[in-house]
Design a protein around this motif. Sequence first.
Motif, short mmCIF file in Angstrom:
data_model
loop_
_atom_site.label_atom_id
_atom_site.label_comp_id
_atom_site.label_asym_id
_atom_site.label_seq_id
_atom_site.Cartn_x
_atom_site.Cartn_y
_atom_site.Cartn_z
N GLN A 27 56.09 91.73 40.92
CA GLN A 27 55.51 91.78 39.53
C GLN A 27 54.47 92.71 39.56
O GLN A 27 54.18 93.51 38.62
CB GLN A 27 54.81 90.63 39.03
CG GLN A 27 56.08 89.37 38.88
CD GLN A 27 56.25 88.67 40.23
OE1 GLN A 27 56.01 89.14 41.40
NE2 GLN A 27 56.71 87.25 39.93
N ILE A 41 55.82 94.05 29.85
CA ILE A 41 55.25 93.38 28.59
C ILE A 41 54.80 94.52 27.72
O ILE A 41 55.01 94.39 26.48
CB ILE A 41 53.83 92.82 29.38
CG1 ILE A 41 54.00 91.59 29.96
CG2 ILE A 41 52.79 92.57 27.93
CD1 ILE A 41 52.94 91.13 30.72
N VAL A 54 56.14 85.48 28.53
CA VAL A 54 56.14 85.65 30.09
C VAL A 54 56.50 84.46 30.79
O VAL A 54 55.38 83.50 30.52
CB VAL A 54 55.20 86.36 30.51
CG1 VAL A 54 55.26 87.01 31.93
CG2 VAL A 54 55.01 87.85 29.54
N LEU A 56 55.90 82.58 34.26
CA LEU A 56 55.20 82.97 35.44
C LEU A 56 55.45 81.71 36.45
O LEU A 56 56.03 80.53 36.05
CB LEU A 56 53.71 83.08 35.56
CG LEU A 56 53.19 84.04 34.71
CD1 LEU A 56 51.56 84.10 34.62
CD2 LEU A 56 53.62 85.68 35.12
N MET A 60 50.97 83.06 40.83
CA MET A 60 50.52 83.31 39.49
C MET A 60 49.21 83.47 39.37
O MET A 60 48.68 84.20 38.38
CB MET A 60 50.61 81.63 38.84
CG MET A 60 50.34 81.69 37.33
SD MET A 60 50.83 80.10 36.62
CE MET A 60 49.70 79.01 37.78
N LYS A 64 47.85 86.65 37.24
CA LYS A 64 47.18 86.58 36.03
C LYS A 64 45.85 87.51 36.12
O LYS A 64 45.26 87.96 35.13
CB LYS A 64 46.83 85.16 35.82
CG LYS A 64 47.81 84.34 35.17
CD LYS A 64 47.25 83.06 34.91
CE LYS A 64 48.24 82.20 34.26
NZ LYS A 64 47.78 80.65 33.74
N PHE A 69 47.75 90.01 29.43
CA PHE A 69 48.74 89.21 28.79
C PHE A 69 48.34 88.82 27.20
O PHE A 69 48.96 88.15 26.45
CB PHE A 69 48.56 87.85 29.28
CG PHE A 69 49.60 87.67 30.57
CD1 PHE A 69 50.84 87.83 30.62
CD2 PHE A 69 48.47 87.54 31.77
CE1 PHE A 69 51.32 87.75 32.02
CE2 PHE A 69 49.22 87.60 32.85
CZ PHE A 69 50.61 87.60 33.08
N THR A 72 50.74 88.10 24.10
CA THR A 72 52.11 87.21 24.70
C THR A 72 51.71 85.95 24.75
O THR A 72 50.51 85.48 24.63
CB THR A 72 52.37 87.96 26.03
OG1 THR A 72 51.45 87.52 26.96
CG2 THR A 72 52.45 89.33 25.99
N VAL A 74 52.45 82.97 27.16
CA VAL A 74 52.54 82.71 28.86
C VAL A 74 52.86 81.12 29.17
O VAL A 74 52.37 80.21 28.40
CB VAL A 74 51.13 82.97 29.60
CG1 VAL A 74 51.45 82.77 31.07
CG2 VAL A 74 50.86 84.26 29.49
N THR A 75 53.92 81.19 29.94
CA THR A 75 54.41 79.92 30.25
C THR A 75 54.73 79.74 31.77
O THR A 75 54.85 80.90 32.12
CB THR A 75 55.60 79.16 29.32
OG1 THR A 75 55.94 77.88 29.67
CG2 THR A 75 57.08 79.93 29.57
N VAL A 76 54.60 78.60 32.25
CA VAL A 76 54.78 78.70 33.70
C VAL A 76 55.97 77.53 34.13
O VAL A 76 56.26 76.58 33.49
CB VAL A 76 53.58 77.82 34.33
CG1 VAL A 76 53.60 77.75 35.83
CG2 VAL A 76 52.31 78.40 34.01
N CYS A 109 61.35 91.42 34.99
CA CYS A 109 60.26 92.24 34.91
C CYS A 109 60.40 93.35 36.07
O CYS A 109 59.78 94.38 36.13
CB CYS A 109 59.15 91.45 35.59
SG CYS A 109 59.29 90.57 37.23
#
Length: 202
Positions: A27, A41, A54, A56, A60, A64, A69, A72, A74-76, A109
């Motif tokens: 990434q 992005i 996005v 992740l 992470m 970050k 971000f 956007t 962001v979720t994990v 990505c």
Amino acid sequence: MIKESRPSTGLIILAAGSSSRLGQAKQLLEFKGINLLQNAINVGKESCVDHVVVVLGANMDEIKANIDFRSTIVTVNDNWKKGMASSMQIGLKKLMETEYPDQIIIMLCDQPFVDSKLIDSIISVQSESDKGIVACQYNDTLGVPALFTKKYYDQLLNLSTSEGAKKLIYKYLEDCEIISFELGSIDIDTEEDYKNLIGKKT
């Protein structure tokens, strides 16, 4: 031009993998002065999509610390080891909970030649064809970036982690419009892939 009345579109950028074959976080690899995830992005922000998610997972904290971000979602994916299908499902669930767009585009990505024009073309092709799926063609296969309208959300969520969105593309070819994108075959899985990328003339 895309009509103002176009369906709402969410973009899911998959960026949860550990890049184990590469030995470092893909990434954050740089190409043309920008790392791969930031480029993805930016492509989303410059396109006509309405929401960018996005996903992740591995590395992470490092990611970050090096990515902007803003604008956007962001979720994990805590279970990123299960594969890209699980990350896609995490991203889709997040969009369904927050925005519930009419359609989504799944994007990796590490496809550095995806640009906003391609994303907008995918949206335009869907609008013109009224097909439920739009997929890119490269290396004699069909794949991402790929668009799915909301009628496929449940099936995307029901894919096993060993399966991918490609399964639905081929299952519903009669409802799929295809865009040629030969540079889609270029992604980064190994050090050799990256060396080939940065040595490539564009």
